[in-house]
Design a protein around this motif. Structure first.
Motif, PDB file in Angstrom:
ATOM      1  N   ASP A   1     -10.723 -14.509 -22.304  1.00  0.00           N
ATOM      2  CA  ASP A   1     -11.304 -15.168 -23.480  1.00  0.00           C
ATOM      3  C   ASP A   1     -12.676 -14.606 -23.842  1.00  0.00           C
ATOM      4  N   ARG A   2     -13.568 -14.516 -22.884  1.00  0.00           N
ATOM      5  CA  ARG A   2     -14.928 -14.032 -23.155  1.00  0.00           C
ATOM      6  C   ARG A   2     -14.908 -12.573 -23.638  1.00  0.00           C
ATOM      7  N   PRO A   3     -14.191 -11.657 -22.963  1.00  0.00           N
ATOM      8  CA  PRO A   3     -14.149 -10.282 -23.484  1.00  0.00           C
ATOM      9  C   PRO A   3     -13.538 -10.180 -24.890  1.00  0.00           C
ATOM     10  N   LEU A   4     -12.530 -10.997 -25.197  1.00  0.00           N
ATOM     11  CA  LEU A   4     -11.954 -10.987 -26.549  1.00  0.00           C
ATOM     12  C   LEU A   4     -12.980 -11.457 -27.567  1.00  0.00           C
ATOM     13  N   GLU A   5     -13.722 -12.513 -27.230  1.00  0.00           N
ATOM     14  CA  GLU A   5     -14.750 -13.028 -28.135  1.00  0.00           C
ATOM     15  C   GLU A   5     -15.844 -11.987 -28.366  1.00  0.00           C
ATOM     16  N   GLU A   6     -16.285 -11.309 -27.310  1.00  0.00           N
ATOM     17  CA  GLU A   6     -17.314 -10.279 -27.447  1.00  0.00           C
ATOM     18  C   GLU A   6     -16.828  -9.114 -28.302  1.00  0.00           C
ATOM     19  N   LEU A   7     -15.579  -8.712 -28.102  1.00  0.00           N
ATOM     20  CA  LEU A   7     -15.029  -7.619 -28.906  1.00  0.00           C
ATOM     21  C   LEU A   7     -14.898  -8.035 -30.364  1.00  0.00           C
ATOM     22  N   ALA A   8     -14.551  -9.295 -30.619  1.00  0.00           N
ATOM     23  CA  ALA A   8     -14.465  -9.787 -32.001  1.00  0.00           C
ATOM     24  C   ALA A   8     -15.826  -9.701 -32.688  1.00  0.00           C
ATOM     25  N   ARG A   9     -16.900 -10.030 -31.956  1.00  0.00           N
ATOM     26  CA  ARG A   9     -18.252  -9.923 -32.528  1.00  0.00           C
ATOM     27  C   ARG A   9     -18.567  -8.468 -32.901  1.00  0.00           C
ATOM     28  N   THR A  10     -18.200  -7.561 -32.021  1.00  0.00           N
ATOM     29  CA  THR A  10     -18.437  -6.140 -32.274  1.00  0.00           C
ATOM     30  C   THR A  10     -17.686  -5.675 -33.505  1.00  0.00           C
ATOM     31  N   VAL A  11     -16.410  -6.036 -33.599  1.00  0.00           N
ATOM     32  CA  VAL A  11     -15.581  -5.620 -34.723  1.00  0.00           C
ATOM     33  C   VAL A  11     -16.088  -6.227 -36.035  1.00  0.00           C
ATOM     34  N   ALA A  12     -16.467  -7.509 -35.998  1.00  0.00           N
ATOM     35  CA  ALA A  12     -16.994  -8.152 -37.212  1.00  0.00           C
ATOM     36  C   ALA A  12     -18.222  -7.408 -37.718  1.00  0.00           C
ATOM     37  N   GLY A  13     -19.028  -6.898 -36.821  1.00  0.00           N
ATOM     38  CA  GLY A  13     -20.223  -6.140 -37.211  1.00  0.00           C
ATOM     39  C   GLY A  13     -19.884  -4.805 -37.868  1.00  0.00           C
ATOM     40  N   ARG A  14     -18.679  -4.312 -37.635  1.00  0.00           N
ATOM     41  CA  ARG A  14     -18.260  -3.039 -38.231  1.00  0.00           C
ATOM     42  C   ARG A  14     -17.647  -3.209 -39.622  1.00  0.00           C
ATOM     43  N   LEU A  15     -17.313  -4.417 -39.974  1.00  0.00           N
ATOM     44  CA  LEU A  15     -16.657  -4.648 -41.261  1.00  0.00           C
ATOM     45  C   LEU A  15     -17.660  -4.880 -42.381  1.00  0.00           C
TER      46      LEU A  15
END
Length: 181
Positions: free
Chosen positions: A167-181
């Protein structure tokens, strides 16, 4: 003299039934076929507007799912080595080598991401809202869904371990991806 008659395939009246999961799989396949981007001659070669008003390829980033999640990030999420990403019509898949543990990371960008999110909601899966990530973000066992700048992305991790561990790694990766959009 006794005559016997052999049975041929045409005389065999036994019915064969499809496995129970086939109808659901067929429906999902049909739904995903609608996710394909238009051909170069359709709509000027650009993806159609998403239901939320954005386009799947705005800024070029959502049009390349392997650029949204790098191989190194996918490996960090999966906790193991993965092969290079394979990009196919709005999805990118990173797969572990056969010699390693079972692991796969899939990235669905644009319409495929939105359709995956809609399918999970439609199946009644429990999605937990994640605050402060893009316009909206949701977490479920092994997957995260996010919308940022009107673009949808879904990331799914396949591991044969307890999904909540990721859960935590998925949430962190989602934050990273959102920053790229």
């Amino acid at each position: 003299m006794v005559h016997t008659r052999g049975r041929t395939g045409s005389g065999d009246r036994r019915r064969r039934r499809a496995p129970a999961g086939v109808p659901v799989a067929a429906l999902l396949l049909l739904a995903l076929q609608g996710c394909q981007e238009p051909a170069a001659g359709d709509a000027g070669g650009k993806p159609s507007a998403s239901p939320t008003g954005g386009t799947g390829g705005a800024g070029g980033t959502a049009g390349d799912p392997c650029a949204l999640v790098t191989r190194a990030e996918a490996e960090r999420l999966a906790g193991t080595a993965l092969g290079p990403g394979r990009d196919l019509e709005g999805t990118c898949t990173y797969v572990a080598p056969a010699s390693g543990p079972t692991a796969q990371v899939e990235v669905f960008a644009g319409e495929p991401g939105k359709n995956y999110y809609d399918a999970e909601r439609g199946l009644g899966h429990e999605l937990k809202p994640l605050e402060g990530i893009g316009d909206e973000a949701w977490l479920e066992d092994g997957s995260v869904f996010l919308r940022a700048s009107g673009q949808w992305v879904a990331i799914r991790l396949v591991r044969n371990e307890e999904p909540s561990r990721f859960d935590r790694p998925l949430e962190e990766l989602a934050r990273t991806v959102a920053g790229r959009l």
